[in-house]
Write a protein that holds these residues in place. Structure first.
Motif, PDB file in Angstrom:
ATOM      1  N   THR A 180       0.686   5.542  -9.736  1.00  0.00           N
ATOM      2  CA  THR A 180       1.551   5.370  -8.567  1.00  0.00           C
ATOM      3  C   THR A 180       2.778   4.524  -8.887  1.00  0.00           C
ATOM      4  O   THR A 180       2.879   3.920  -9.962  1.00  0.00           O
ATOM      5  N   PHE A 181       3.679   4.455  -7.926  1.00  0.00           N
ATOM      6  CA  PHE A 181       4.870   3.619  -8.102  1.00  0.00           C
ATOM      7  C   PHE A 181       4.477   2.150  -8.233  1.00  0.00           C
ATOM      8  O   PHE A 181       5.082   1.416  -9.011  1.00  0.00           O
ATOM      9  N   CYS A 186       9.805   1.948   1.428  1.00  0.00           N
ATOM     10  CA  CYS A 186       8.719   1.832   2.405  1.00  0.00           C
ATOM     11  C   CYS A 186       9.153   1.261   3.748  1.00  0.00           C
ATOM     12  O   CYS A 186       8.323   1.032   4.627  1.00  0.00           O
ATOM     13  N   GLY A 187      10.455   0.991   3.905  1.00  0.00           N
ATOM     14  CA  GLY A 187      10.969   0.561   5.200  1.00  0.00           C
ATOM     15  C   GLY A 187      10.535  -0.820   5.633  1.00  0.00           C
ATOM     16  O   GLY A 187      10.599  -1.146   6.829  1.00  0.00           O
ATOM     17  N   ASP A 224     -13.700  -7.851   0.637  1.00  0.00           N
ATOM     18  CA  ASP A 224     -13.099  -8.155   1.932  1.00  0.00           C
ATOM     19  C   ASP A 224     -11.586  -8.180   1.808  1.00  0.00           C
ATOM     20  O   ASP A 224     -11.025  -8.023   0.725  1.00  0.00           O
ATOM     21  N   GLY A 225     -10.919  -8.382   2.942  1.00  0.00           N
ATOM     22  CA  GLY A 225      -9.465  -8.395   2.951  1.00  0.00           C
ATOM     23  C   GLY A 225      -8.875  -6.992   2.923  1.00  0.00           C
ATOM     24  O   GLY A 225      -9.579  -5.993   2.772  1.00  0.00           O
ATOM     25  N   ALA A 226      -7.570  -6.927   3.053  1.00  0.00           N
ATOM     26  CA  ALA A 226      -6.888  -5.645   3.172  1.00  0.00           C
ATOM     27  C   ALA A 226      -6.785  -4.884   1.852  1.00  0.00           C
ATOM     28  O   ALA A 226      -6.447  -3.698   1.854  1.00  0.00           O
ATOM     29  N   LYS A 233       0.825  -1.206   0.000  1.00  0.00           N
ATOM     30  CA  LYS A 233       0.000   0.000   0.000  1.00  0.00           C
ATOM     31  C   LYS A 233       0.864   1.263   0.000  1.00  0.00           C
ATOM     32  O   LYS A 233       0.491   2.286  -0.585  1.00  0.00           O
ATOM     33  N   CYS A 234       2.028   1.180   0.643  1.00  0.00           N
ATOM     34  CA  CYS A 234       2.965   2.294   0.612  1.00  0.00           C
ATOM     35  C   CYS A 234       3.426   2.549  -0.822  1.00  0.00           C
ATOM     36  O   CYS A 234       3.421   3.701  -1.288  1.00  0.00           O
TER      37      CYS A 234
END
Length: 357
Positions: free
Chosen positions: A86-87, A127-128, A173-175, A58-59
């Motif tokens: 996005t990237f 994103c670490g 559903d889900g992330a 997501k980052c």
């Protein structure tokens, strides 16, 4: 159908010519690999590791487009580069742009190994992310694919299940149910399971290479078949790869059975399951490489996909001439490090530094 695919052949020839200039290749010596990371099966991740991996994707999906990504002309039927995306969409687009020259050819496995490394380095660097990279051993799910815990509906740690027909098969559903993707146009992630995906003609744009359209997915991805592949074809990379990536084989079947975004040959990176599925394929190559000394550096195949007709594919399932070799450059649209096949042959060779549990 043949005229429709002729542009792909032209693109393939052009793509092979573009990155061959020596100044475009990274000539740095590989560093020593003294402490390889360990890639793990998704189900062995802790809940925190799952949450962090999802957050990392997501980052990447929150970062702006990288202007270094360069596309002259997209493959026929594919979208143009969206510079306001996005990237993460850049990773999707890279796969879209080069897909005619990285599938059903000798560089399929080295290129996707490089792509997994590109994904990992950006997850960590941008994103670490500090957790493990993963894979989905779908052979564990052959008896009950849709019941697999990989399709967890948890909104924080779950990858999501399958989209309901009433919602156009888009996840609810889900992330990743709210994960917005740019290609081919803005949409949310979709999945539409089928145990007989070849009968639905999902293998596009080359459905004619399918020999057994009624093949059941659960009969393809069994532990027995995986073991037979990774312990067979000693010293013969072409036969190993051909069996791994046959039309009704280990690569295409999970893609097509999951359906939705995963079933599109070019745009499948939209689904985060892509990284775990290709982690499994890379793991199978790694297992085969380590099964016998003569497998370690074995490589071969062609550079032009043999999918123009059924006859050419039957004759050249690993690609038509000119032949690929270890100095063959990997196409990258100026995105990530320029590498040759030889740099991806050893997961502990310095440029790469990992093993599988």
């Amino acid at each position: 159908m043949l005229p429709r695919l002729l542009p792909l052949l032209v693109l393939a020839l052009n793509a092979l010519a573009i990155p061959t200039a020596s100044e475009k290749l990274d000539s740095r010596a590989n560093a020593a690999c003294t402490n390889p990371t360990v890639r793990k099966e998704w189900r062995s991740f802790t809940d925190q590791q799952k949450q962090d991996w999802i957050a990392g994707i997501k980052c990447l999906g929150s970062l702006p487009h990288d202007p270094s990504l360069f596309s002259v002309l997209p493959p026929p039927g594919q979208p143009f580069l969206n510079k306001s995306s996005t990237f993460y969409d850049d990773l999707v687009y890279l796969h879209i742009d080069v897909y005619p020259v990285i599938h059903f050819v000798g560089i399929f496995l080295p290129w996707h190994r490089w792509f997994l490394d590109l994904f990992e380095k950006n997850m960590r660097g941008k994103c670490g992310y500090t957790g493990p990279m993963g894979y989905w051993d779908w052979s564990l799910d052959a008896d009950d694919i849709t019941g697999s815990s990989i399709f967890d509906s948890n909104p924080v740690t779950g990858l999501g299940s399958f989209g309901p027909q009433s919602n156009g098969f888009h996840l609810t559903d889900g992330a990743f149910s709210d994960f917005i993707l740019a290609y081919p146009k803005p949409h949310t992630l979709s999945r539409n399971f089928s145990d007989t995906p070849f009968a639905l003609g999902r293998l596009q744009p080359t459905p004619w290479i399918v020999d057994e359209p009624n093949t059941s997915a659960k009969t393809v991805i069994t532990p027995e078949r995986v073991n037979k592949l990774v312990t067979g074809h000693t010293g013969d990379f072409v036969k190993f790869y051909t069996n791994l990536d046959s039309p009704e084989g280990f690569h295409t079947t999970p893609h097509l059975m999951v359906g939705g975004d995963m079933s599109d040959a070019a745009q499948s990176v939209n689904d985060p399951l892509f990284w775990l599925h290709h982690g499994q394929l890379d793991r199978m190559w790694w297992m085969w490489q380590n099964n016998h000394p003569s497998n370690k550096n074995a490589f071969g195949g062609g550079t032009i996909p043999g999918v123009l007709t059924k006859l050419t594919f039957d004759l050249f399932p690993a690609g038509m001439p000119p032949l690929a070799h270890k100095l063959t450059p990997l196409p990258n649209d100026n995105f990530g490090e320029h590498k040759r096949v030889r740099d991806l042959m050893d997961t502990e060779g310095g440029f790469l530094c990992y093993v599988y549990e």
